[in-house]
Design a protein around this motif. Structure first.
Motif, short mmCIF file in Angstrom:
data_model
loop_
_atom_site.label_atom_id
_atom_site.label_comp_id
_atom_site.label_asym_id
_atom_site.label_seq_id
_atom_site.Cartn_x
_atom_site.Cartn_y
_atom_site.Cartn_z
N ASP A 66 -36.18 -53.77 -20.19
CA ASP A 66 -36.00 -52.32 -20.08
C ASP A 66 -35.82 -51.70 -21.47
N ARG A 67 -36.26 -50.46 -21.58
CA ARG A 67 -36.15 -49.74 -22.85
C ARG A 67 -34.93 -48.82 -22.82
N LEU A 68 -34.15 -48.85 -23.87
CA LEU A 68 -33.03 -47.92 -23.98
C LEU A 68 -33.56 -46.52 -24.32
N PRO A 69 -32.80 -45.48 -24.00
CA PRO A 69 -33.22 -44.13 -24.36
C PRO A 69 -33.33 -43.97 -25.87
N ALA A 70 -34.03 -42.94 -26.29
CA ALA A 70 -34.11 -42.64 -27.71
C ALA A 70 -32.72 -42.37 -28.26
N GLU A 71 -32.55 -42.66 -29.54
CA GLU A 71 -31.24 -42.50 -30.18
C GLU A 71 -30.65 -41.11 -29.96
N ARG A 72 -31.47 -40.09 -30.12
CA ARG A 72 -30.99 -38.71 -29.96
C ARG A 72 -30.51 -38.46 -28.53
N ASP A 73 -31.29 -38.92 -27.53
CA ASP A 73 -30.94 -38.67 -26.13
C ASP A 73 -29.67 -39.42 -25.74
N LEU A 74 -29.54 -40.65 -26.23
CA LEU A 74 -28.36 -41.44 -25.92
C LEU A 74 -27.11 -40.82 -26.54
N ALA A 75 -27.25 -40.33 -27.77
CA ALA A 75 -26.11 -39.69 -28.43
C ALA A 75 -25.69 -38.43 -27.68
N THR A 76 -26.66 -37.63 -27.24
CA THR A 76 -26.36 -36.39 -26.52
C THR A 76 -25.69 -36.68 -25.19
N SER A 77 -26.22 -37.63 -24.45
CA SER A 77 -25.68 -37.91 -23.11
C SER A 77 -24.28 -38.49 -23.16
N LEU A 78 -23.95 -39.22 -24.23
CA LEU A 78 -22.62 -39.83 -24.35
C LEU A 78 -21.66 -38.96 -25.15
N GLY A 79 -22.16 -37.89 -25.75
CA GLY A 79 -21.29 -37.03 -26.52
C GLY A 79 -20.79 -37.67 -27.79
N VAL A 80 -21.65 -38.50 -28.41
CA VAL A 80 -21.27 -39.16 -29.65
C VAL A 80 -22.34 -38.88 -30.70
N SER A 81 -22.09 -39.29 -31.94
CA SER A 81 -23.03 -39.03 -33.02
C SER A 81 -24.17 -40.04 -33.01
N ARG A 82 -25.28 -39.67 -33.61
CA ARG A 82 -26.41 -40.60 -33.71
C ARG A 82 -26.08 -41.82 -34.57
N PRO A 83 -25.32 -41.67 -35.67
CA PRO A 83 -24.92 -42.87 -36.42
C PRO A 83 -24.12 -43.87 -35.56
N ALA A 84 -23.30 -43.34 -34.62
CA ALA A 84 -22.54 -44.24 -33.75
C ALA A 84 -23.48 -45.02 -32.84
N VAL A 85 -24.51 -44.34 -32.32
CA VAL A 85 -25.50 -45.01 -31.49
C VAL A 85 -26.24 -46.06 -32.32
N ARG A 86 -26.59 -45.69 -33.56
CA ARG A 86 -27.31 -46.61 -34.44
C ARG A 86 -26.47 -47.87 -34.70
N GLU A 87 -25.18 -47.68 -34.92
CA GLU A 87 -24.30 -48.83 -35.17
C GLU A 87 -24.21 -49.72 -33.94
N ALA A 88 -24.12 -49.12 -32.76
CA ALA A 88 -24.05 -49.89 -31.52
C ALA A 88 -25.31 -50.72 -31.34
N ILE A 89 -26.47 -50.14 -31.63
CA ILE A 89 -27.74 -50.86 -31.50
C ILE A 89 -27.79 -52.03 -32.47
N ARG A 90 -27.26 -51.82 -33.68
CA ARG A 90 -27.24 -52.92 -34.65
C ARG A 90 -26.36 -54.07 -34.16
N VAL A 91 -25.23 -53.72 -33.54
CA VAL A 91 -24.36 -54.75 -32.98
C VAL A 91 -25.09 -55.53 -31.89
N LEU A 92 -25.79 -54.81 -31.02
CA LEU A 92 -26.54 -55.47 -29.95
C LEU A 92 -27.65 -56.35 -30.50
N GLU A 93 -28.28 -55.92 -31.58
CA GLU A 93 -29.31 -56.75 -32.22
C GLU A 93 -28.70 -58.04 -32.74
N ALA A 94 -27.54 -57.93 -33.39
CA ALA A 94 -26.87 -59.12 -33.92
C ALA A 94 -26.46 -60.07 -32.80
N MET A 95 -26.18 -59.51 -31.63
CA MET A 95 -25.80 -60.33 -30.48
C MET A 95 -27.01 -60.94 -29.77
#
Length: 278
Positions: A66-95
């Protein structure tokens, strides 16, 4: 294009230019952004994103591929910043749970994957190098895992598995083999057994531990005064392990691999030092 399993997005509008087809996705309730804001005060922001993704995976709404939403859409829906989404994705990549695709084709975007082997290996290797995991503990864990993977391989290994093992054995039998090549073939032989076990988790954990110990084992082999003699002994032990696997005798194969691992590390300990786990 979003999939039916994207997260953190409202229901798809069939006529919306970004969705392009009918279907629904996992909804984020209107109050969830507020809940996210409250949680941000207690934890790092990217943990909010990770928690949402984990919840979607646990509920079955997100699956491998499955594909995750675009960074901008995920940030908007969760009410967080795009850098926070980017950091979460990097953590998931490392995992080892997501991969980043490039371009605009079907493989573009951030896709859920299931390839934990490299992540496990890197994690364990770092902790071994930092000495946060004692070598003796790694040895006992190796013994436990390799006993099981070898026992299972005796009942699951097929012709291709045996051909792979035999190829590594033949290479290690060469008296002219270098220390580095012997170490690589030794590692590959043990990994071939693990992969022939039929148990993916046992194979991944065995691989992670064996690869994590590779530099230590190479250094030990390079420090030997009589490498050819040790190599010949280890190669003979490998043949004995393979013979038991070929015969389908899982218990004998497990006993032999334990004696093989313990015997090698016993030879590395200073006189009078305690055996691992004692």
């Amino acid at each position: 294009m979003w999939t039916d399993h994207t997260i953190g997005c409202p229901k798809r509008d069939d006529n919306h230019p970004m969705t392009g087809r009918s279907g629904t996705v996992a909804d984020i309730r209107p109050q969830q952004a507020d809940e996210g804001d409250a949680r941000v005060g207690r934890r790092r922001i990217h943990e909010v994103v990770l928690e949402q993704i984990e919840e979607q995976i646990a509920s079955g709404q997100l699956k491998v591929g499955d594909r995750l939403p675009a960074e901008r859409d995920l940030a908007t829906s969760l009410g967080v910043s795009r850098p926070a989404v980017r950091e979460a994705i990097r953590v998931l990549e490392a995992m080892g749970t997501v991969v980043q695709g490039t371009g605009s084709g079907p493989d573009a975007g951030t896709l859920l994957s299931a390839v934990p082997g490299d992540a496990l290996t890197h994690l364990i290797s770092l902790h071994v190098m930092l000495a946060s995991i004692d070598t003796a503990d790694v040895v006992r864990a190796r013994v436990a895992l390799e006993r099981e993977s070898t026992r299972l391989a005796a009942g699951h290994a097929g012709p291709a598995d045996h051909e792979t093992m035999a190829g590594h054995l033949a290479a290690m039998d060469d008296p002219a083999i270098s220390v580095a090549e012997f170490n690589d073939r030794d590692t590959a032989f043990h990994l071939a057994i693990a992969r022939a076990s039929g148990n993916v988790l046992v194979a991944e954990l065995t691989t992670a531990l064996r690869v994590a110990m590779r530099p230590t084992l190479l250094h030990a082999l390079q420090a030997l005064q009589d490498f050819p003699a040790t190599a010949a002994r280890l190669a003979a032990e490998h043949h004995g392990i393979h013979a038991a696997i070929l015969a389908g005798d899982g218990d004998l194969a497990a006993d032999r691999v334990e004696a093989h691992i313990d015997g090698f590390y016993d030879g590395l300990r200073p006189p009078g030092a305690a055996a691992p786990g004692t």
